[in-house]
Design a protein around this motif. Sequence first.
Motif, PDB file in Angstrom:
ATOM      1  N   VAL A 100       1.012  -0.844   0.082  1.00  0.00           N
ATOM      2  CA  VAL A 100       0.089  -0.041  -0.222  1.00  0.00           C
ATOM      3  C   VAL A 100       0.869   1.224   0.723  1.00  0.00           C
ATOM      4  O   VAL A 100       1.851   1.756   1.023  1.00  0.00           O
ATOM      5  N   THR A 101       0.148   1.976  -0.885  1.00  0.00           N
ATOM      6  CA  THR A 101       0.778   3.494  -0.939  1.00  0.00           C
ATOM      7  C   THR A 101      -0.190   4.210  -0.601  1.00  0.00           C
ATOM      8  O   THR A 101      -0.524   4.576  -1.188  1.00  0.00           O
ATOM      9  N   LEU A 102       0.070   5.390   0.483  1.00  0.00           N
ATOM     10  CA  LEU A 102      -1.369   5.974   0.862  1.00  0.00           C
ATOM     11  C   LEU A 102      -0.611   7.443   0.225  1.00  0.00           C
ATOM     12  O   LEU A 102       0.353   8.074   0.297  1.00  0.00           O
ATOM     13  N   ASN A 103      -1.535   7.758   0.060  1.00  0.00           N
ATOM     14  CA  ASN A 103      -1.971   9.441  -0.609  1.00  0.00           C
ATOM     15  C   ASN A 103      -2.207  10.338   0.446  1.00  0.00           C
ATOM     16  O   ASN A 103      -2.562   9.724   2.200  1.00  0.00           O
ATOM     17  N   GLU A 104      -2.001  11.988   0.511  1.00  0.00           N
ATOM     18  CA  GLU A 104      -2.396  12.349   2.513  1.00  0.00           C
ATOM     19  C   GLU A 104      -3.787  12.464   2.693  1.00  0.00           C
ATOM     20  O   GLU A 104      -3.569  13.053   3.499  1.00  0.00           O
ATOM     21  N   GLU A 105      -4.333  11.652   1.645  1.00  0.00           N
ATOM     22  CA  GLU A 105      -5.636  11.783   2.337  1.00  0.00           C
ATOM     23  C   GLU A 105      -6.310  10.942   4.295  1.00  0.00           C
ATOM     24  O   GLU A 105      -7.199  10.548   4.533  1.00  0.00           O
ATOM     25  N   HIS A 106      -5.325  10.115   4.404  1.00  0.00           N
ATOM     26  CA  HIS A 106      -4.863   8.792   5.074  1.00  0.00           C
ATOM     27  C   HIS A 106      -3.656   9.323   6.233  1.00  0.00           C
ATOM     28  O   HIS A 106      -2.411   9.141   5.659  1.00  0.00           O
ATOM     29  N   GLU A 107      -3.524   8.517   7.400  1.00  0.00           N
ATOM     30  CA  GLU A 107      -2.869   8.559   8.140  1.00  0.00           C
ATOM     31  C   GLU A 107      -1.237   7.473   8.280  1.00  0.00           C
ATOM     32  O   GLU A 107      -0.362   7.579   8.131  1.00  0.00           O
ATOM     33  N   ASP A 108      -2.253   6.333   8.099  1.00  0.00           N
ATOM     34  CA  ASP A 108      -1.978   4.987   8.561  1.00  0.00           C
ATOM     35  C   ASP A 108      -2.286   4.028   7.693  1.00  0.00           C
ATOM     36  O   ASP A 108      -3.580   4.931   7.464  1.00  0.00           O
ATOM     37  N   TYR A 109      -2.285   2.910   7.823  1.00  0.00           N
ATOM     38  CA  TYR A 109      -3.107   1.843   6.802  1.00  0.00           C
ATOM     39  C   TYR A 109      -2.421   0.305   7.898  1.00  0.00           C
ATOM     40  O   TYR A 109      -1.325   0.169   8.734  1.00  0.00           O
ATOM     41  N   VAL A 110      -3.709  -0.652   7.817  1.00  0.00           N
ATOM     42  CA  VAL A 110      -3.160  -2.238   8.204  1.00  0.00           C
ATOM     43  C   VAL A 110      -4.519  -3.043   7.501  1.00  0.00           C
ATOM     44  O   VAL A 110      -5.064  -2.581   6.719  1.00  0.00           O
ATOM     45  N   TRP A 111      -3.673  -4.224   7.237  1.00  0.00           N
ATOM     46  CA  TRP A 111      -4.238  -5.642   6.883  1.00  0.00           C
ATOM     47  C   TRP A 111      -4.615  -6.297   8.151  1.00  0.00           C
ATOM     48  O   TRP A 111      -3.541  -6.635   8.961  1.00  0.00           O
TER      49      TRP A 111
END
Length: 137
Positions: A100-111
């Motif tokens: 995953v490569t996040l854009n500026e809309e989100h702070e973090d990610y998790v599966w």
Amino acid sequence: MSETTETHFLCNVTQKAVTVGPTGDVLLVQHPRGTWVVPGGRINDGETAEDALRREMHEETGLDVRVERPVLTATDLWRNDDGDPMFTVVYRCRADERSVTLNEEHEDYVWLTPAAAAEQVRGQRLGLAIERAVSGR
């Protein structure tokens, strides 16, 4: 003849993706306010619903997803920047990768496992969407 007193629900439409990864886990993204949600966004003029959700997923996460089927519709999950309700369609989507490569809309990610993702997300209705997406309902 009586006059109708009904009022029409005026809203924007948004789409969200319960994205199931290659090992059966579910992707959540963290909103800047700290809540965990499933990614997605609005439909642009001239786009089909599926094309719009694929575009939003690629913009927000860098993932190329397959949009499979709707699992929930709701009017009480999101509001726009003006505080107006949004009609939301939540789809089950598939991703063949977990990078995953996040854009500026989100702070973090998790599966997370589907059960953990359903517990982690903001609100029971979104948890229900995750449960439906992974159970085949």
